[in-house]
Design an enzyme around this catalytic site. Structure first.
Site, PDB file in Angstrom:
ATOM      1  N   ASP A 137      34.524   3.758  27.612  1.00  0.00           N
ATOM      2  CA  ASP A 137      34.410   3.162  26.286  1.00  0.00           C
ATOM      3  C   ASP A 137      33.604   1.882  26.248  1.00  0.00           C
ATOM      4  OD1 ASP A 137      35.656   5.044  24.770  1.00  0.00           O
ATOM      5  OD2 ASP A 137      37.629   4.387  25.434  1.00  0.00           O
TER       6      ASP A 137
ATOM      7  N   HIS B  22      40.831   1.076  34.499  1.00  0.00           N
ATOM      8  CA  HIS B  22      41.257   2.435  34.212  1.00  0.00           C
ATOM      9  C   HIS B  22      42.438   2.769  35.102  1.00  0.00           C
ATOM     10  CE1 HIS B  22      41.169   6.765  33.606  1.00  0.00           C
ATOM     11  NE2 HIS B  22      40.518   6.487  32.497  1.00  0.00           N
TER      12      HIS B  22
HETATM   13  N1  ACO Z   1      40.867  -7.373  31.756  1.00  0.00           N
HETATM   14  C1  ACO Z   1      41.492  -8.280  32.542  1.00  0.00           C
HETATM   15  N2  ACO Z   1      42.441  -7.962  33.460  1.00  0.00           N
HETATM   16  C2  ACO Z   1      42.759  -6.672  33.565  1.00  0.00           C
HETATM   17  C3  ACO Z   1      42.152  -5.664  32.782  1.00  0.00           C
HETATM   18  C4  ACO Z   1      41.165  -6.066  31.846  1.00  0.00           C
HETATM   19  N3  ACO Z   1      40.571  -5.149  31.067  1.00  0.00           N
HETATM   20  N4  ACO Z   1      42.679  -4.449  33.105  1.00  0.00           N
HETATM   21  C5  ACO Z   1      43.590  -4.679  34.060  1.00  0.00           C
HETATM   22  N5  ACO Z   1      43.637  -6.027  34.351  1.00  0.00           N
HETATM   23  C6  ACO Z   1      44.464  -6.662  35.385  1.00  0.00           C
HETATM   24  C7  ACO Z   1      45.914  -6.749  34.953  1.00  0.00           C
HETATM   25  O1  ACO Z   1      46.177  -7.966  34.288  1.00  0.00           O
HETATM   26  C8  ACO Z   1      46.619  -6.632  36.268  1.00  0.00           C
HETATM   27  O2  ACO Z   1      46.500  -7.879  36.927  1.00  0.00           O
HETATM   28  P1  ACO Z   1      47.675  -8.386  37.928  1.00  0.00           P
HETATM   29  O3  ACO Z   1      47.709  -7.371  39.031  1.00  0.00           O
HETATM   30  O4  ACO Z   1      47.213  -9.737  38.351  1.00  0.00           O
HETATM   31  O5  ACO Z   1      48.919  -8.414  37.109  1.00  0.00           O
HETATM   32  C9  ACO Z   1      45.766  -5.637  37.059  1.00  0.00           C
HETATM   33  O6  ACO Z   1      44.452  -5.780  36.508  1.00  0.00           O
HETATM   34  C10 ACO Z   1      46.222  -4.186  36.925  1.00  0.00           C
HETATM   35  O7  ACO Z   1      46.292  -3.875  35.534  1.00  0.00           O
HETATM   36  P2  ACO Z   1      47.300  -2.810  34.905  1.00  0.00           P
HETATM   37  O8  ACO Z   1      47.405  -3.070  33.440  1.00  0.00           O
HETATM   38  O9  ACO Z   1      48.577  -2.808  35.690  1.00  0.00           O
HETATM   39  O10 ACO Z   1      46.552  -1.467  35.187  1.00  0.00           O
HETATM   40  P3  ACO Z   1      46.881  -0.082  34.504  1.00  0.00           P
HETATM   41  O11 ACO Z   1      46.350   0.964  35.414  1.00  0.00           O
HETATM   42  O12 ACO Z   1      48.315  -0.002  34.118  1.00  0.00           O
HETATM   43  O13 ACO Z   1      46.065  -0.143  33.107  1.00  0.00           O
HETATM   44  C11 ACO Z   1      44.300  -0.070  31.544  1.00  0.00           C
HETATM   45  C12 ACO Z   1      44.831   0.414  32.898  1.00  0.00           C
HETATM   46  C13 ACO Z   1      45.393   0.108  30.454  1.00  0.00           C
HETATM   47  C14 ACO Z   1      43.113   0.789  31.135  1.00  0.00           C
HETATM   48  C15 ACO Z   1      43.908  -1.568  31.656  1.00  0.00           C
HETATM   49  O14 ACO Z   1      42.923  -1.718  32.653  1.00  0.00           O
HETATM   50  C16 ACO Z   1      43.420  -2.159  30.332  1.00  0.00           C
HETATM   51  O15 ACO Z   1      44.250  -2.616  29.533  1.00  0.00           O
HETATM   52  N6  ACO Z   1      42.078  -2.135  30.078  1.00  0.00           N
HETATM   53  C17 ACO Z   1      41.529  -2.618  28.837  1.00  0.00           C
HETATM   54  C18 ACO Z   1      41.713  -1.557  27.761  1.00  0.00           C
HETATM   55  C19 ACO Z   1      40.782  -0.370  27.935  1.00  0.00           C
HETATM   56  O16 ACO Z   1      39.581  -0.522  28.152  1.00  0.00           O
HETATM   57  N7  ACO Z   1      41.347   0.834  27.784  1.00  0.00           N
HETATM   58  C20 ACO Z   1      40.572   2.086  27.850  1.00  0.00           C
HETATM   59  C21 ACO Z   1      40.994   2.919  28.999  1.00  0.00           C
HETATM   60  S1  ACO Z   1      39.947   4.313  29.172  1.00  0.00           S
HETATM   61  C22 ACO Z   1      40.454   5.402  28.014  1.00  0.00           C
HETATM   62  O17 ACO Z   1      41.556   5.433  27.542  1.00  0.00           O
HETATM   63  C23 ACO Z   1      39.469   6.349  27.606  1.00  0.00           C
END
Ligand code: ACO
Length: 427
Positions: A363, A306
């Site tokens: 979610d 998140h």
């Molecule tokens: N699975 C695996 N790796 C992940 C995940 C995941 N679900 N989420 C983040 N990471 C990793 C990224 O690859 C990144 O790794 P790195 O530092 O080695 O490059 C690190 O964690 C940080 O991730 P970001 O994408 O930069 O984090 P950000 O805060 O921008 O994104 C987000 C948050 C979009 C929710 C992300 O965690 C994601 O894509 N999750 C899966 C989709 C999801 O569940 N979305 C629902 C969000 S809640 C809502 O909208 C109600």
């Protein structure tokens, strides 16, 4: 501590006020930055940018706190119903009995949707994604309610608000009924707000509607948990579209489109599809954990991570408990729930997830409950939109009442410098 932030650049020194929120959050007020320095800030994804001051929702990602208008999400999910929460979010206080009754009656007065809207719905193929349909129908409502666009007074705003709170659930129900091939139904104003939504969605033409308390309560709780989440992608969209005075319904339609994406509201559908794929693939959670960690693999563990919550998502805790209760009470054994729990356990012990502070978000478990309630997977994000409706409305209303300026970010241009035009023959 100084209440000013100092910026030094090019031998000059600039001072900017530091403002403090009621929960002691600090922000540098850079309203005069460009005028005084000629510079702008750059912050892709707005990770460090406060777009507004807001009195609606407080969340602290480090401590896992979520409060609507000061009330904790745990209390509201347990003790309030969705309509009370909607009133609270929009108008700032929990309603007393008379206020709640008037609010509900005003909504009931507006609960018809123009029959012509059915023709628009008919134009969509059955295979259309319900989020696209819902966004289009919400936008189409403007044509049938033109007086809702130009809302200069608070009473005009109120009229738009009760209209959309009345008509949106009908559109949600119609969207699902179309998907399922069921005749379109209107609600029953003798029922409670969420009960009526349940009826509109599930009533079969040849059967009497049965009040299913477990399902209605579960739905109510899910809607409350999704009702607001401060300046997320869809809410920021609603505020920015609304800032052009496009009107509430058009702003909401844009918010629905923003919510559709799998990185935002679309995640609940993506989670369930992921869990089903893991089950179909033999239930090997370790394989999918490895895929999620592999930087050459685009796969992400959906429902994990998140932007703001970096310890846990308080909504996920409530939903996980609720998923257990609902499935237990309905007597459903779902292998998908076991896979979800297995994945969660492994992720919480895995260095990759622990280091990046990746926890289940709201979610991760919501889809399992929706599935148990008989809601098709493609409808999950629509259910999220239904829950988020009061939050979007509250944020739009606040933005209008505070007379916020039109949203118009700046950029740093990195394209070509001026070039002489080359005619087609010479290219
Ligand atoms: N699975 C695996 N790796 C992940 C995940 C995941 N679900 N989420 C983040 N990471 C990793 C990224 O690859 C990144 O790794 P790195 O530092 O080695 O490059 C690190 O964690 C940080 O991730 P970001 O994408 O930069 O984090 P950000 O805060 O921008 O994104 C987000 C948050 C979009 C929710 C992300 O965690 C994601 O894509 N999750 C899966 C989709 C999801 O569940 N979305 C629902 C969000 S809640 C809502 O909208 C109600």
């Amino acid at each position: 501590m100084s209440d000013k932030a100092i910026l030094e650049y090019g031998g000059e020194r600039y001072e900017f006020p530091v403002i403090k929120g009621t929960e002691d959050e600090l922000a540098i007020d850079i309203k005069t930055l460009r005028a005084s320095t000629g510079m702008v800030t750059i912050d892709p994804g707005y990770k460090n940018t406060g777009s507004c001051e807001s009195a609606i929702t407080f969340l602290n990602g480090e401590q896992g706190i979520l409060r609507y208008r000061g009330y904790s999400i745990e209390d509201l999910a347990e003790k309030a119903d969705f309509l009370e929460v909607a009133y609270l979010l929009i108008f700032g206080e929990l309603p007393n009995k008379e206020q709640l009754e008037k609010f509900h009656n005003d909504i009931k007065e507006e609960s018809q949707v123009d029959e012509e809207m059915k023709k628009i719905l008919d134009g969509f193929p059955k295979s259309a994604h319900p989020m696209g349909v819902l966004s289009s129908l919400t936008s189409a409502l403007v044509a049938f309610n033109p007086s809702c666009v130009d809302v200069a007074s608070e009473s005009a705003m109120y009229n738009s608000i009760v209209r959309i709170l009345a008509k949106f659930p009908v559109l949600v129900a119609w969207t699902m009924r179309k998907k399922k091939g069921l005749p379109l139904d209107y609600g029953d104003d003798t029922l409670g707000y969420v009960e009526n939504i349940h009826k509109m969605m599930f009533k079969r033409p040849n059967q009497e509607y049965k009040r299913d308390r477990i399902a209605i309560d579960a739905l109510d709780k899910l809607l409350i948990l999704h009702a607001d989440h401060e300046q997320n992608c869809s809410t920021s969209t609603v505020r920015i579209v609304g800032s052009s005075h496009a009107g509430l319904f058009a702003s909401l339609s844009a918010g629905i489109s923003a919510l559709w994406g799998p990185l935002h509201g679309g995640a609940n559908q993506a989670v369930l599809e992921m869990l089903e794929a893991i089950e179909a693939d033999g239930g090997d959670t370790k394989k999918y954990m490895a895929k999620a960690k592999d930087k050459n693999d685009p796969f992400r563990l959906m429902g994990f991570g998140h932007r703001v919550y970096k310890n846990f998502d308080p909504r996920a805790r409530i939903i996980k408990k609720s998923a257990d209760e609902v499935l237990g009470n309905l007597g459903i054994e779902d292998p998908i729930l076991d896979i979800a729990k297995g994945l969660e356990k492994e992720a919480l012990e895995d260095k990759y997830f622990v280091d990046r502070k990746l926890y289940p978000n709201v979610d991760f478990y919501s889809g399992i409950i929706y599935r148990a309630l008989g809601i098709p997977t493609e409808m999950f994000t629509v259910m999220f939109a239904l829950g988020r409706l009061p939050g979007w409305i509250a944020q739009w209303r606040e933005m209008r009442l505070r007379k916020e300026p039109i949203g118009r970010p700046r950029q740093v241009y990195i394209g070509e410098n001026h070039r002489d035009f080359v005619s087609l023959e010479k290219r």
